[in-house]
Scaffold this motif. Structure first.
Motif, short mmCIF file in Angstrom:
data_model
loop_
_atom_site.label_atom_id
_atom_site.label_comp_id
_atom_site.label_asym_id
_atom_site.label_seq_id
_atom_site.Cartn_x
_atom_site.Cartn_y
_atom_site.Cartn_z
N HIS A 97 64.17 11.00 -70.82
CA HIS A 97 65.62 10.95 -70.73
C HIS A 97 66.17 12.01 -69.76
O HIS A 97 67.02 11.72 -68.92
CB HIS A 97 66.23 11.13 -72.12
N HIS A 101 68.17 11.63 -66.00
CA HIS A 101 69.38 12.31 -65.49
C HIS A 101 69.11 12.87 -64.08
O HIS A 101 69.94 12.74 -63.19
CB HIS A 101 69.77 13.49 -66.40
N CYS A 193 76.66 12.50 -72.28
CA CYS A 193 75.53 11.79 -72.87
C CYS A 193 75.31 12.26 -74.29
O CYS A 193 75.45 13.45 -74.59
CB CYS A 193 74.27 12.04 -72.04
N HIS A 197 67.60 15.95 -74.89
CA HIS A 197 67.06 16.38 -73.60
C HIS A 197 66.26 17.66 -73.78
O HIS A 197 66.49 18.41 -74.73
CB HIS A 197 68.21 16.62 -72.61
ZN LIG Z 1 71.06 11.82 -71.52
#
Ligand SMILES: [Zn+2]
Length: 398
Positions: A97, A101, A193, A197
């Motif tokens: 993830h 980004h 978001c 992360h």
């Molecule tokens: Zn994210």
């Protein structure tokens, strides 16, 4: 309402909580908790699994204000439970993830090419870029993304109001109202978001694009990060070393070697076809000369192996043009292929004979009075051949 621990502390693996509701979700036991570290599927990131109160969490679902934990066996309402998420699975999701980004950020920074879609799969993930990306663009984008990874930049979580967010340059327009959760990759990318992360870009290790395909005017990039990149490298290594061994060439020579093999096999197929045609010509003449004559017609009935249908047709044509003959050629094993041919003056209709045989043995086929072919007859070659001989001889005798 479930307090989501991963919002502020994505590194939280173990936690204590109280069961607030016990119910069934599609026939499986499920609970909600007052607080949870389990991430439910959303925003392209799959759910966490793990252990809760001595049972397995098999799925985690986002339902409005609540996080639903689907379990392998039930828990009691009001009980205090300890939870532990499957960290290997979660950390993998965090690598993919965060890598997404950065990859999306790189294509926007370098080419103003926005990401319009993201999917995280069990093996690989994809991003959809709004515009087409050339192979050169992709290499540059991947280089830039990995530079950000190796600079080991901090990844921070920030909470801002929608009004504050308007004054910031976010990578994409936020969809939701109220307080926004921003993921801030220091000095590089800022994006609203709700996912999990890694806390420093270095934890991603490596971002690798494995493939690209054109999608509705844009490009879909298939990529892997971290441990998945290592797995992909191992797979490629095994595939390449296996191919290199089989072909006795260097890795860089593989594409040319495969092309050469394809050329050679095409040439060999052409040669084999030529040989078969020549052989069929000779063999057909020989078969007709050796066949018994019945009412002035050479009746050639043979069960043959090692010939394809084109070969059988060549044999039959040679037999019936070299003599006044009727030829029935069948393959040996059921289901059999069959070719029937007759010289022009022979009072036998090859197609009618074929239909009589397929009515009896099944299969299908067709043709003309002089030449017919069929296949799928459900009997062994000798049985079909025997029946064909009886049919032909009784027609000639009549
Ligand atoms: Zn994210």
């Amino acid at each position: 309402m479930t307090s989501r621990l991963y919002y502020t502390d994505p590194s939280c693996r173990r936690f204590d909580a109280t069961v607030t509701r016990v119910f069934e979700h599609q026939g499986r036991p499920a609970v909600t908790l007052d607080r949870t570290a389990f991430y439910p599927s959303s925003g392209g990131q799959p759910f966490d699994t793990g252990r809760l109160g001595g049972t397995d969490v098999v799925e985690t679902i986002d339902e409005g204000d609540e996080v639903v934990h689907v379990l392998s066996s039930g828990l009691t309402a009001g009980s205090k439970v300890s939870g532990e998420i499957d960290w290997a699975r979660r950390f993998d999701h965090m690598q993919q993830h965060t890598g997404q980004h950065i990859l999306s950020g790189a294509f926007e920074t370098l080419f103003e090419n926005l990401t319009v879609g993201f999917h995280m799969g069990a093996e690989v993930s994809t991003i959809d870029l709004a515009r087409d990306a050339t192979p050169g663009d992709i290499e540059r984008g991947v280089d830039e993304a990995n530079r950000i990874v190796w600079e080991d930049r901090p990844v921070a979580i920030r909470f801002v109001s929608k009004a504050e967010a308007a004054s910031l340059s976010l990578r994409k327009e936020p969809q939701r109202e109220g307080t926004l959760r921003l993921i801030d990759i220091s000095g590089f990318d800022l994006c609203a978001c709700g996912g999990t992360h890694v806390d420093r870009t270095g934890s991603i290790g490596l971002i690798a694009v494995l493939g690209v395909e054109r999608m509705r005017g844009g490009s879909r990039l298939t990529f892997v990060c971290g441990a998945r990149a290592l797995r992909a490298l191992r797979t490629y290594r095994d595939v390449v070393s296996g191919s290199v061994r089989a072909l006795s060439v260097l890795p860089g020579e593989l594409p040319a070697a495969i092309e050469r093999l394809q050329e050679e096999s095409k040439e060999l197929r052409k040669q084999a076809k030529g040989f078969q045609e020549k052989l069929a010509e000779r063999e057909g003449v020989r078969l007709a000369a050796a066949a018994p004559e019945f009412h002035g017609v050479r009746v050639v009935v043979e069960v043959l192996d090692g010939w394809d249908v084109a070969g059988l047709k060549g044999l039959a044509a040679a037999a019936t043009s070299s003599a006044r003959a009727c030829a029935v050629l069948v393959t040996a094993a059921a289901p059999v292929s069959i070719v029937i041919a007759c010289s022009p003056t022979v009072p036998i209709d090859a197609n009618v004979t074929l239909q009589q045989l397929t009515q009896r043995f099944g299969g299908r086929g067709g043709g003309k009075p002089g030449l017919a072919q069929g296949g799928g007859l459900a009997a062994a070659g000798p049985e079909v051949a025997g029946a064909a001989r009886t049919l032909i001889e009784s027609t000639l005798a009549g």
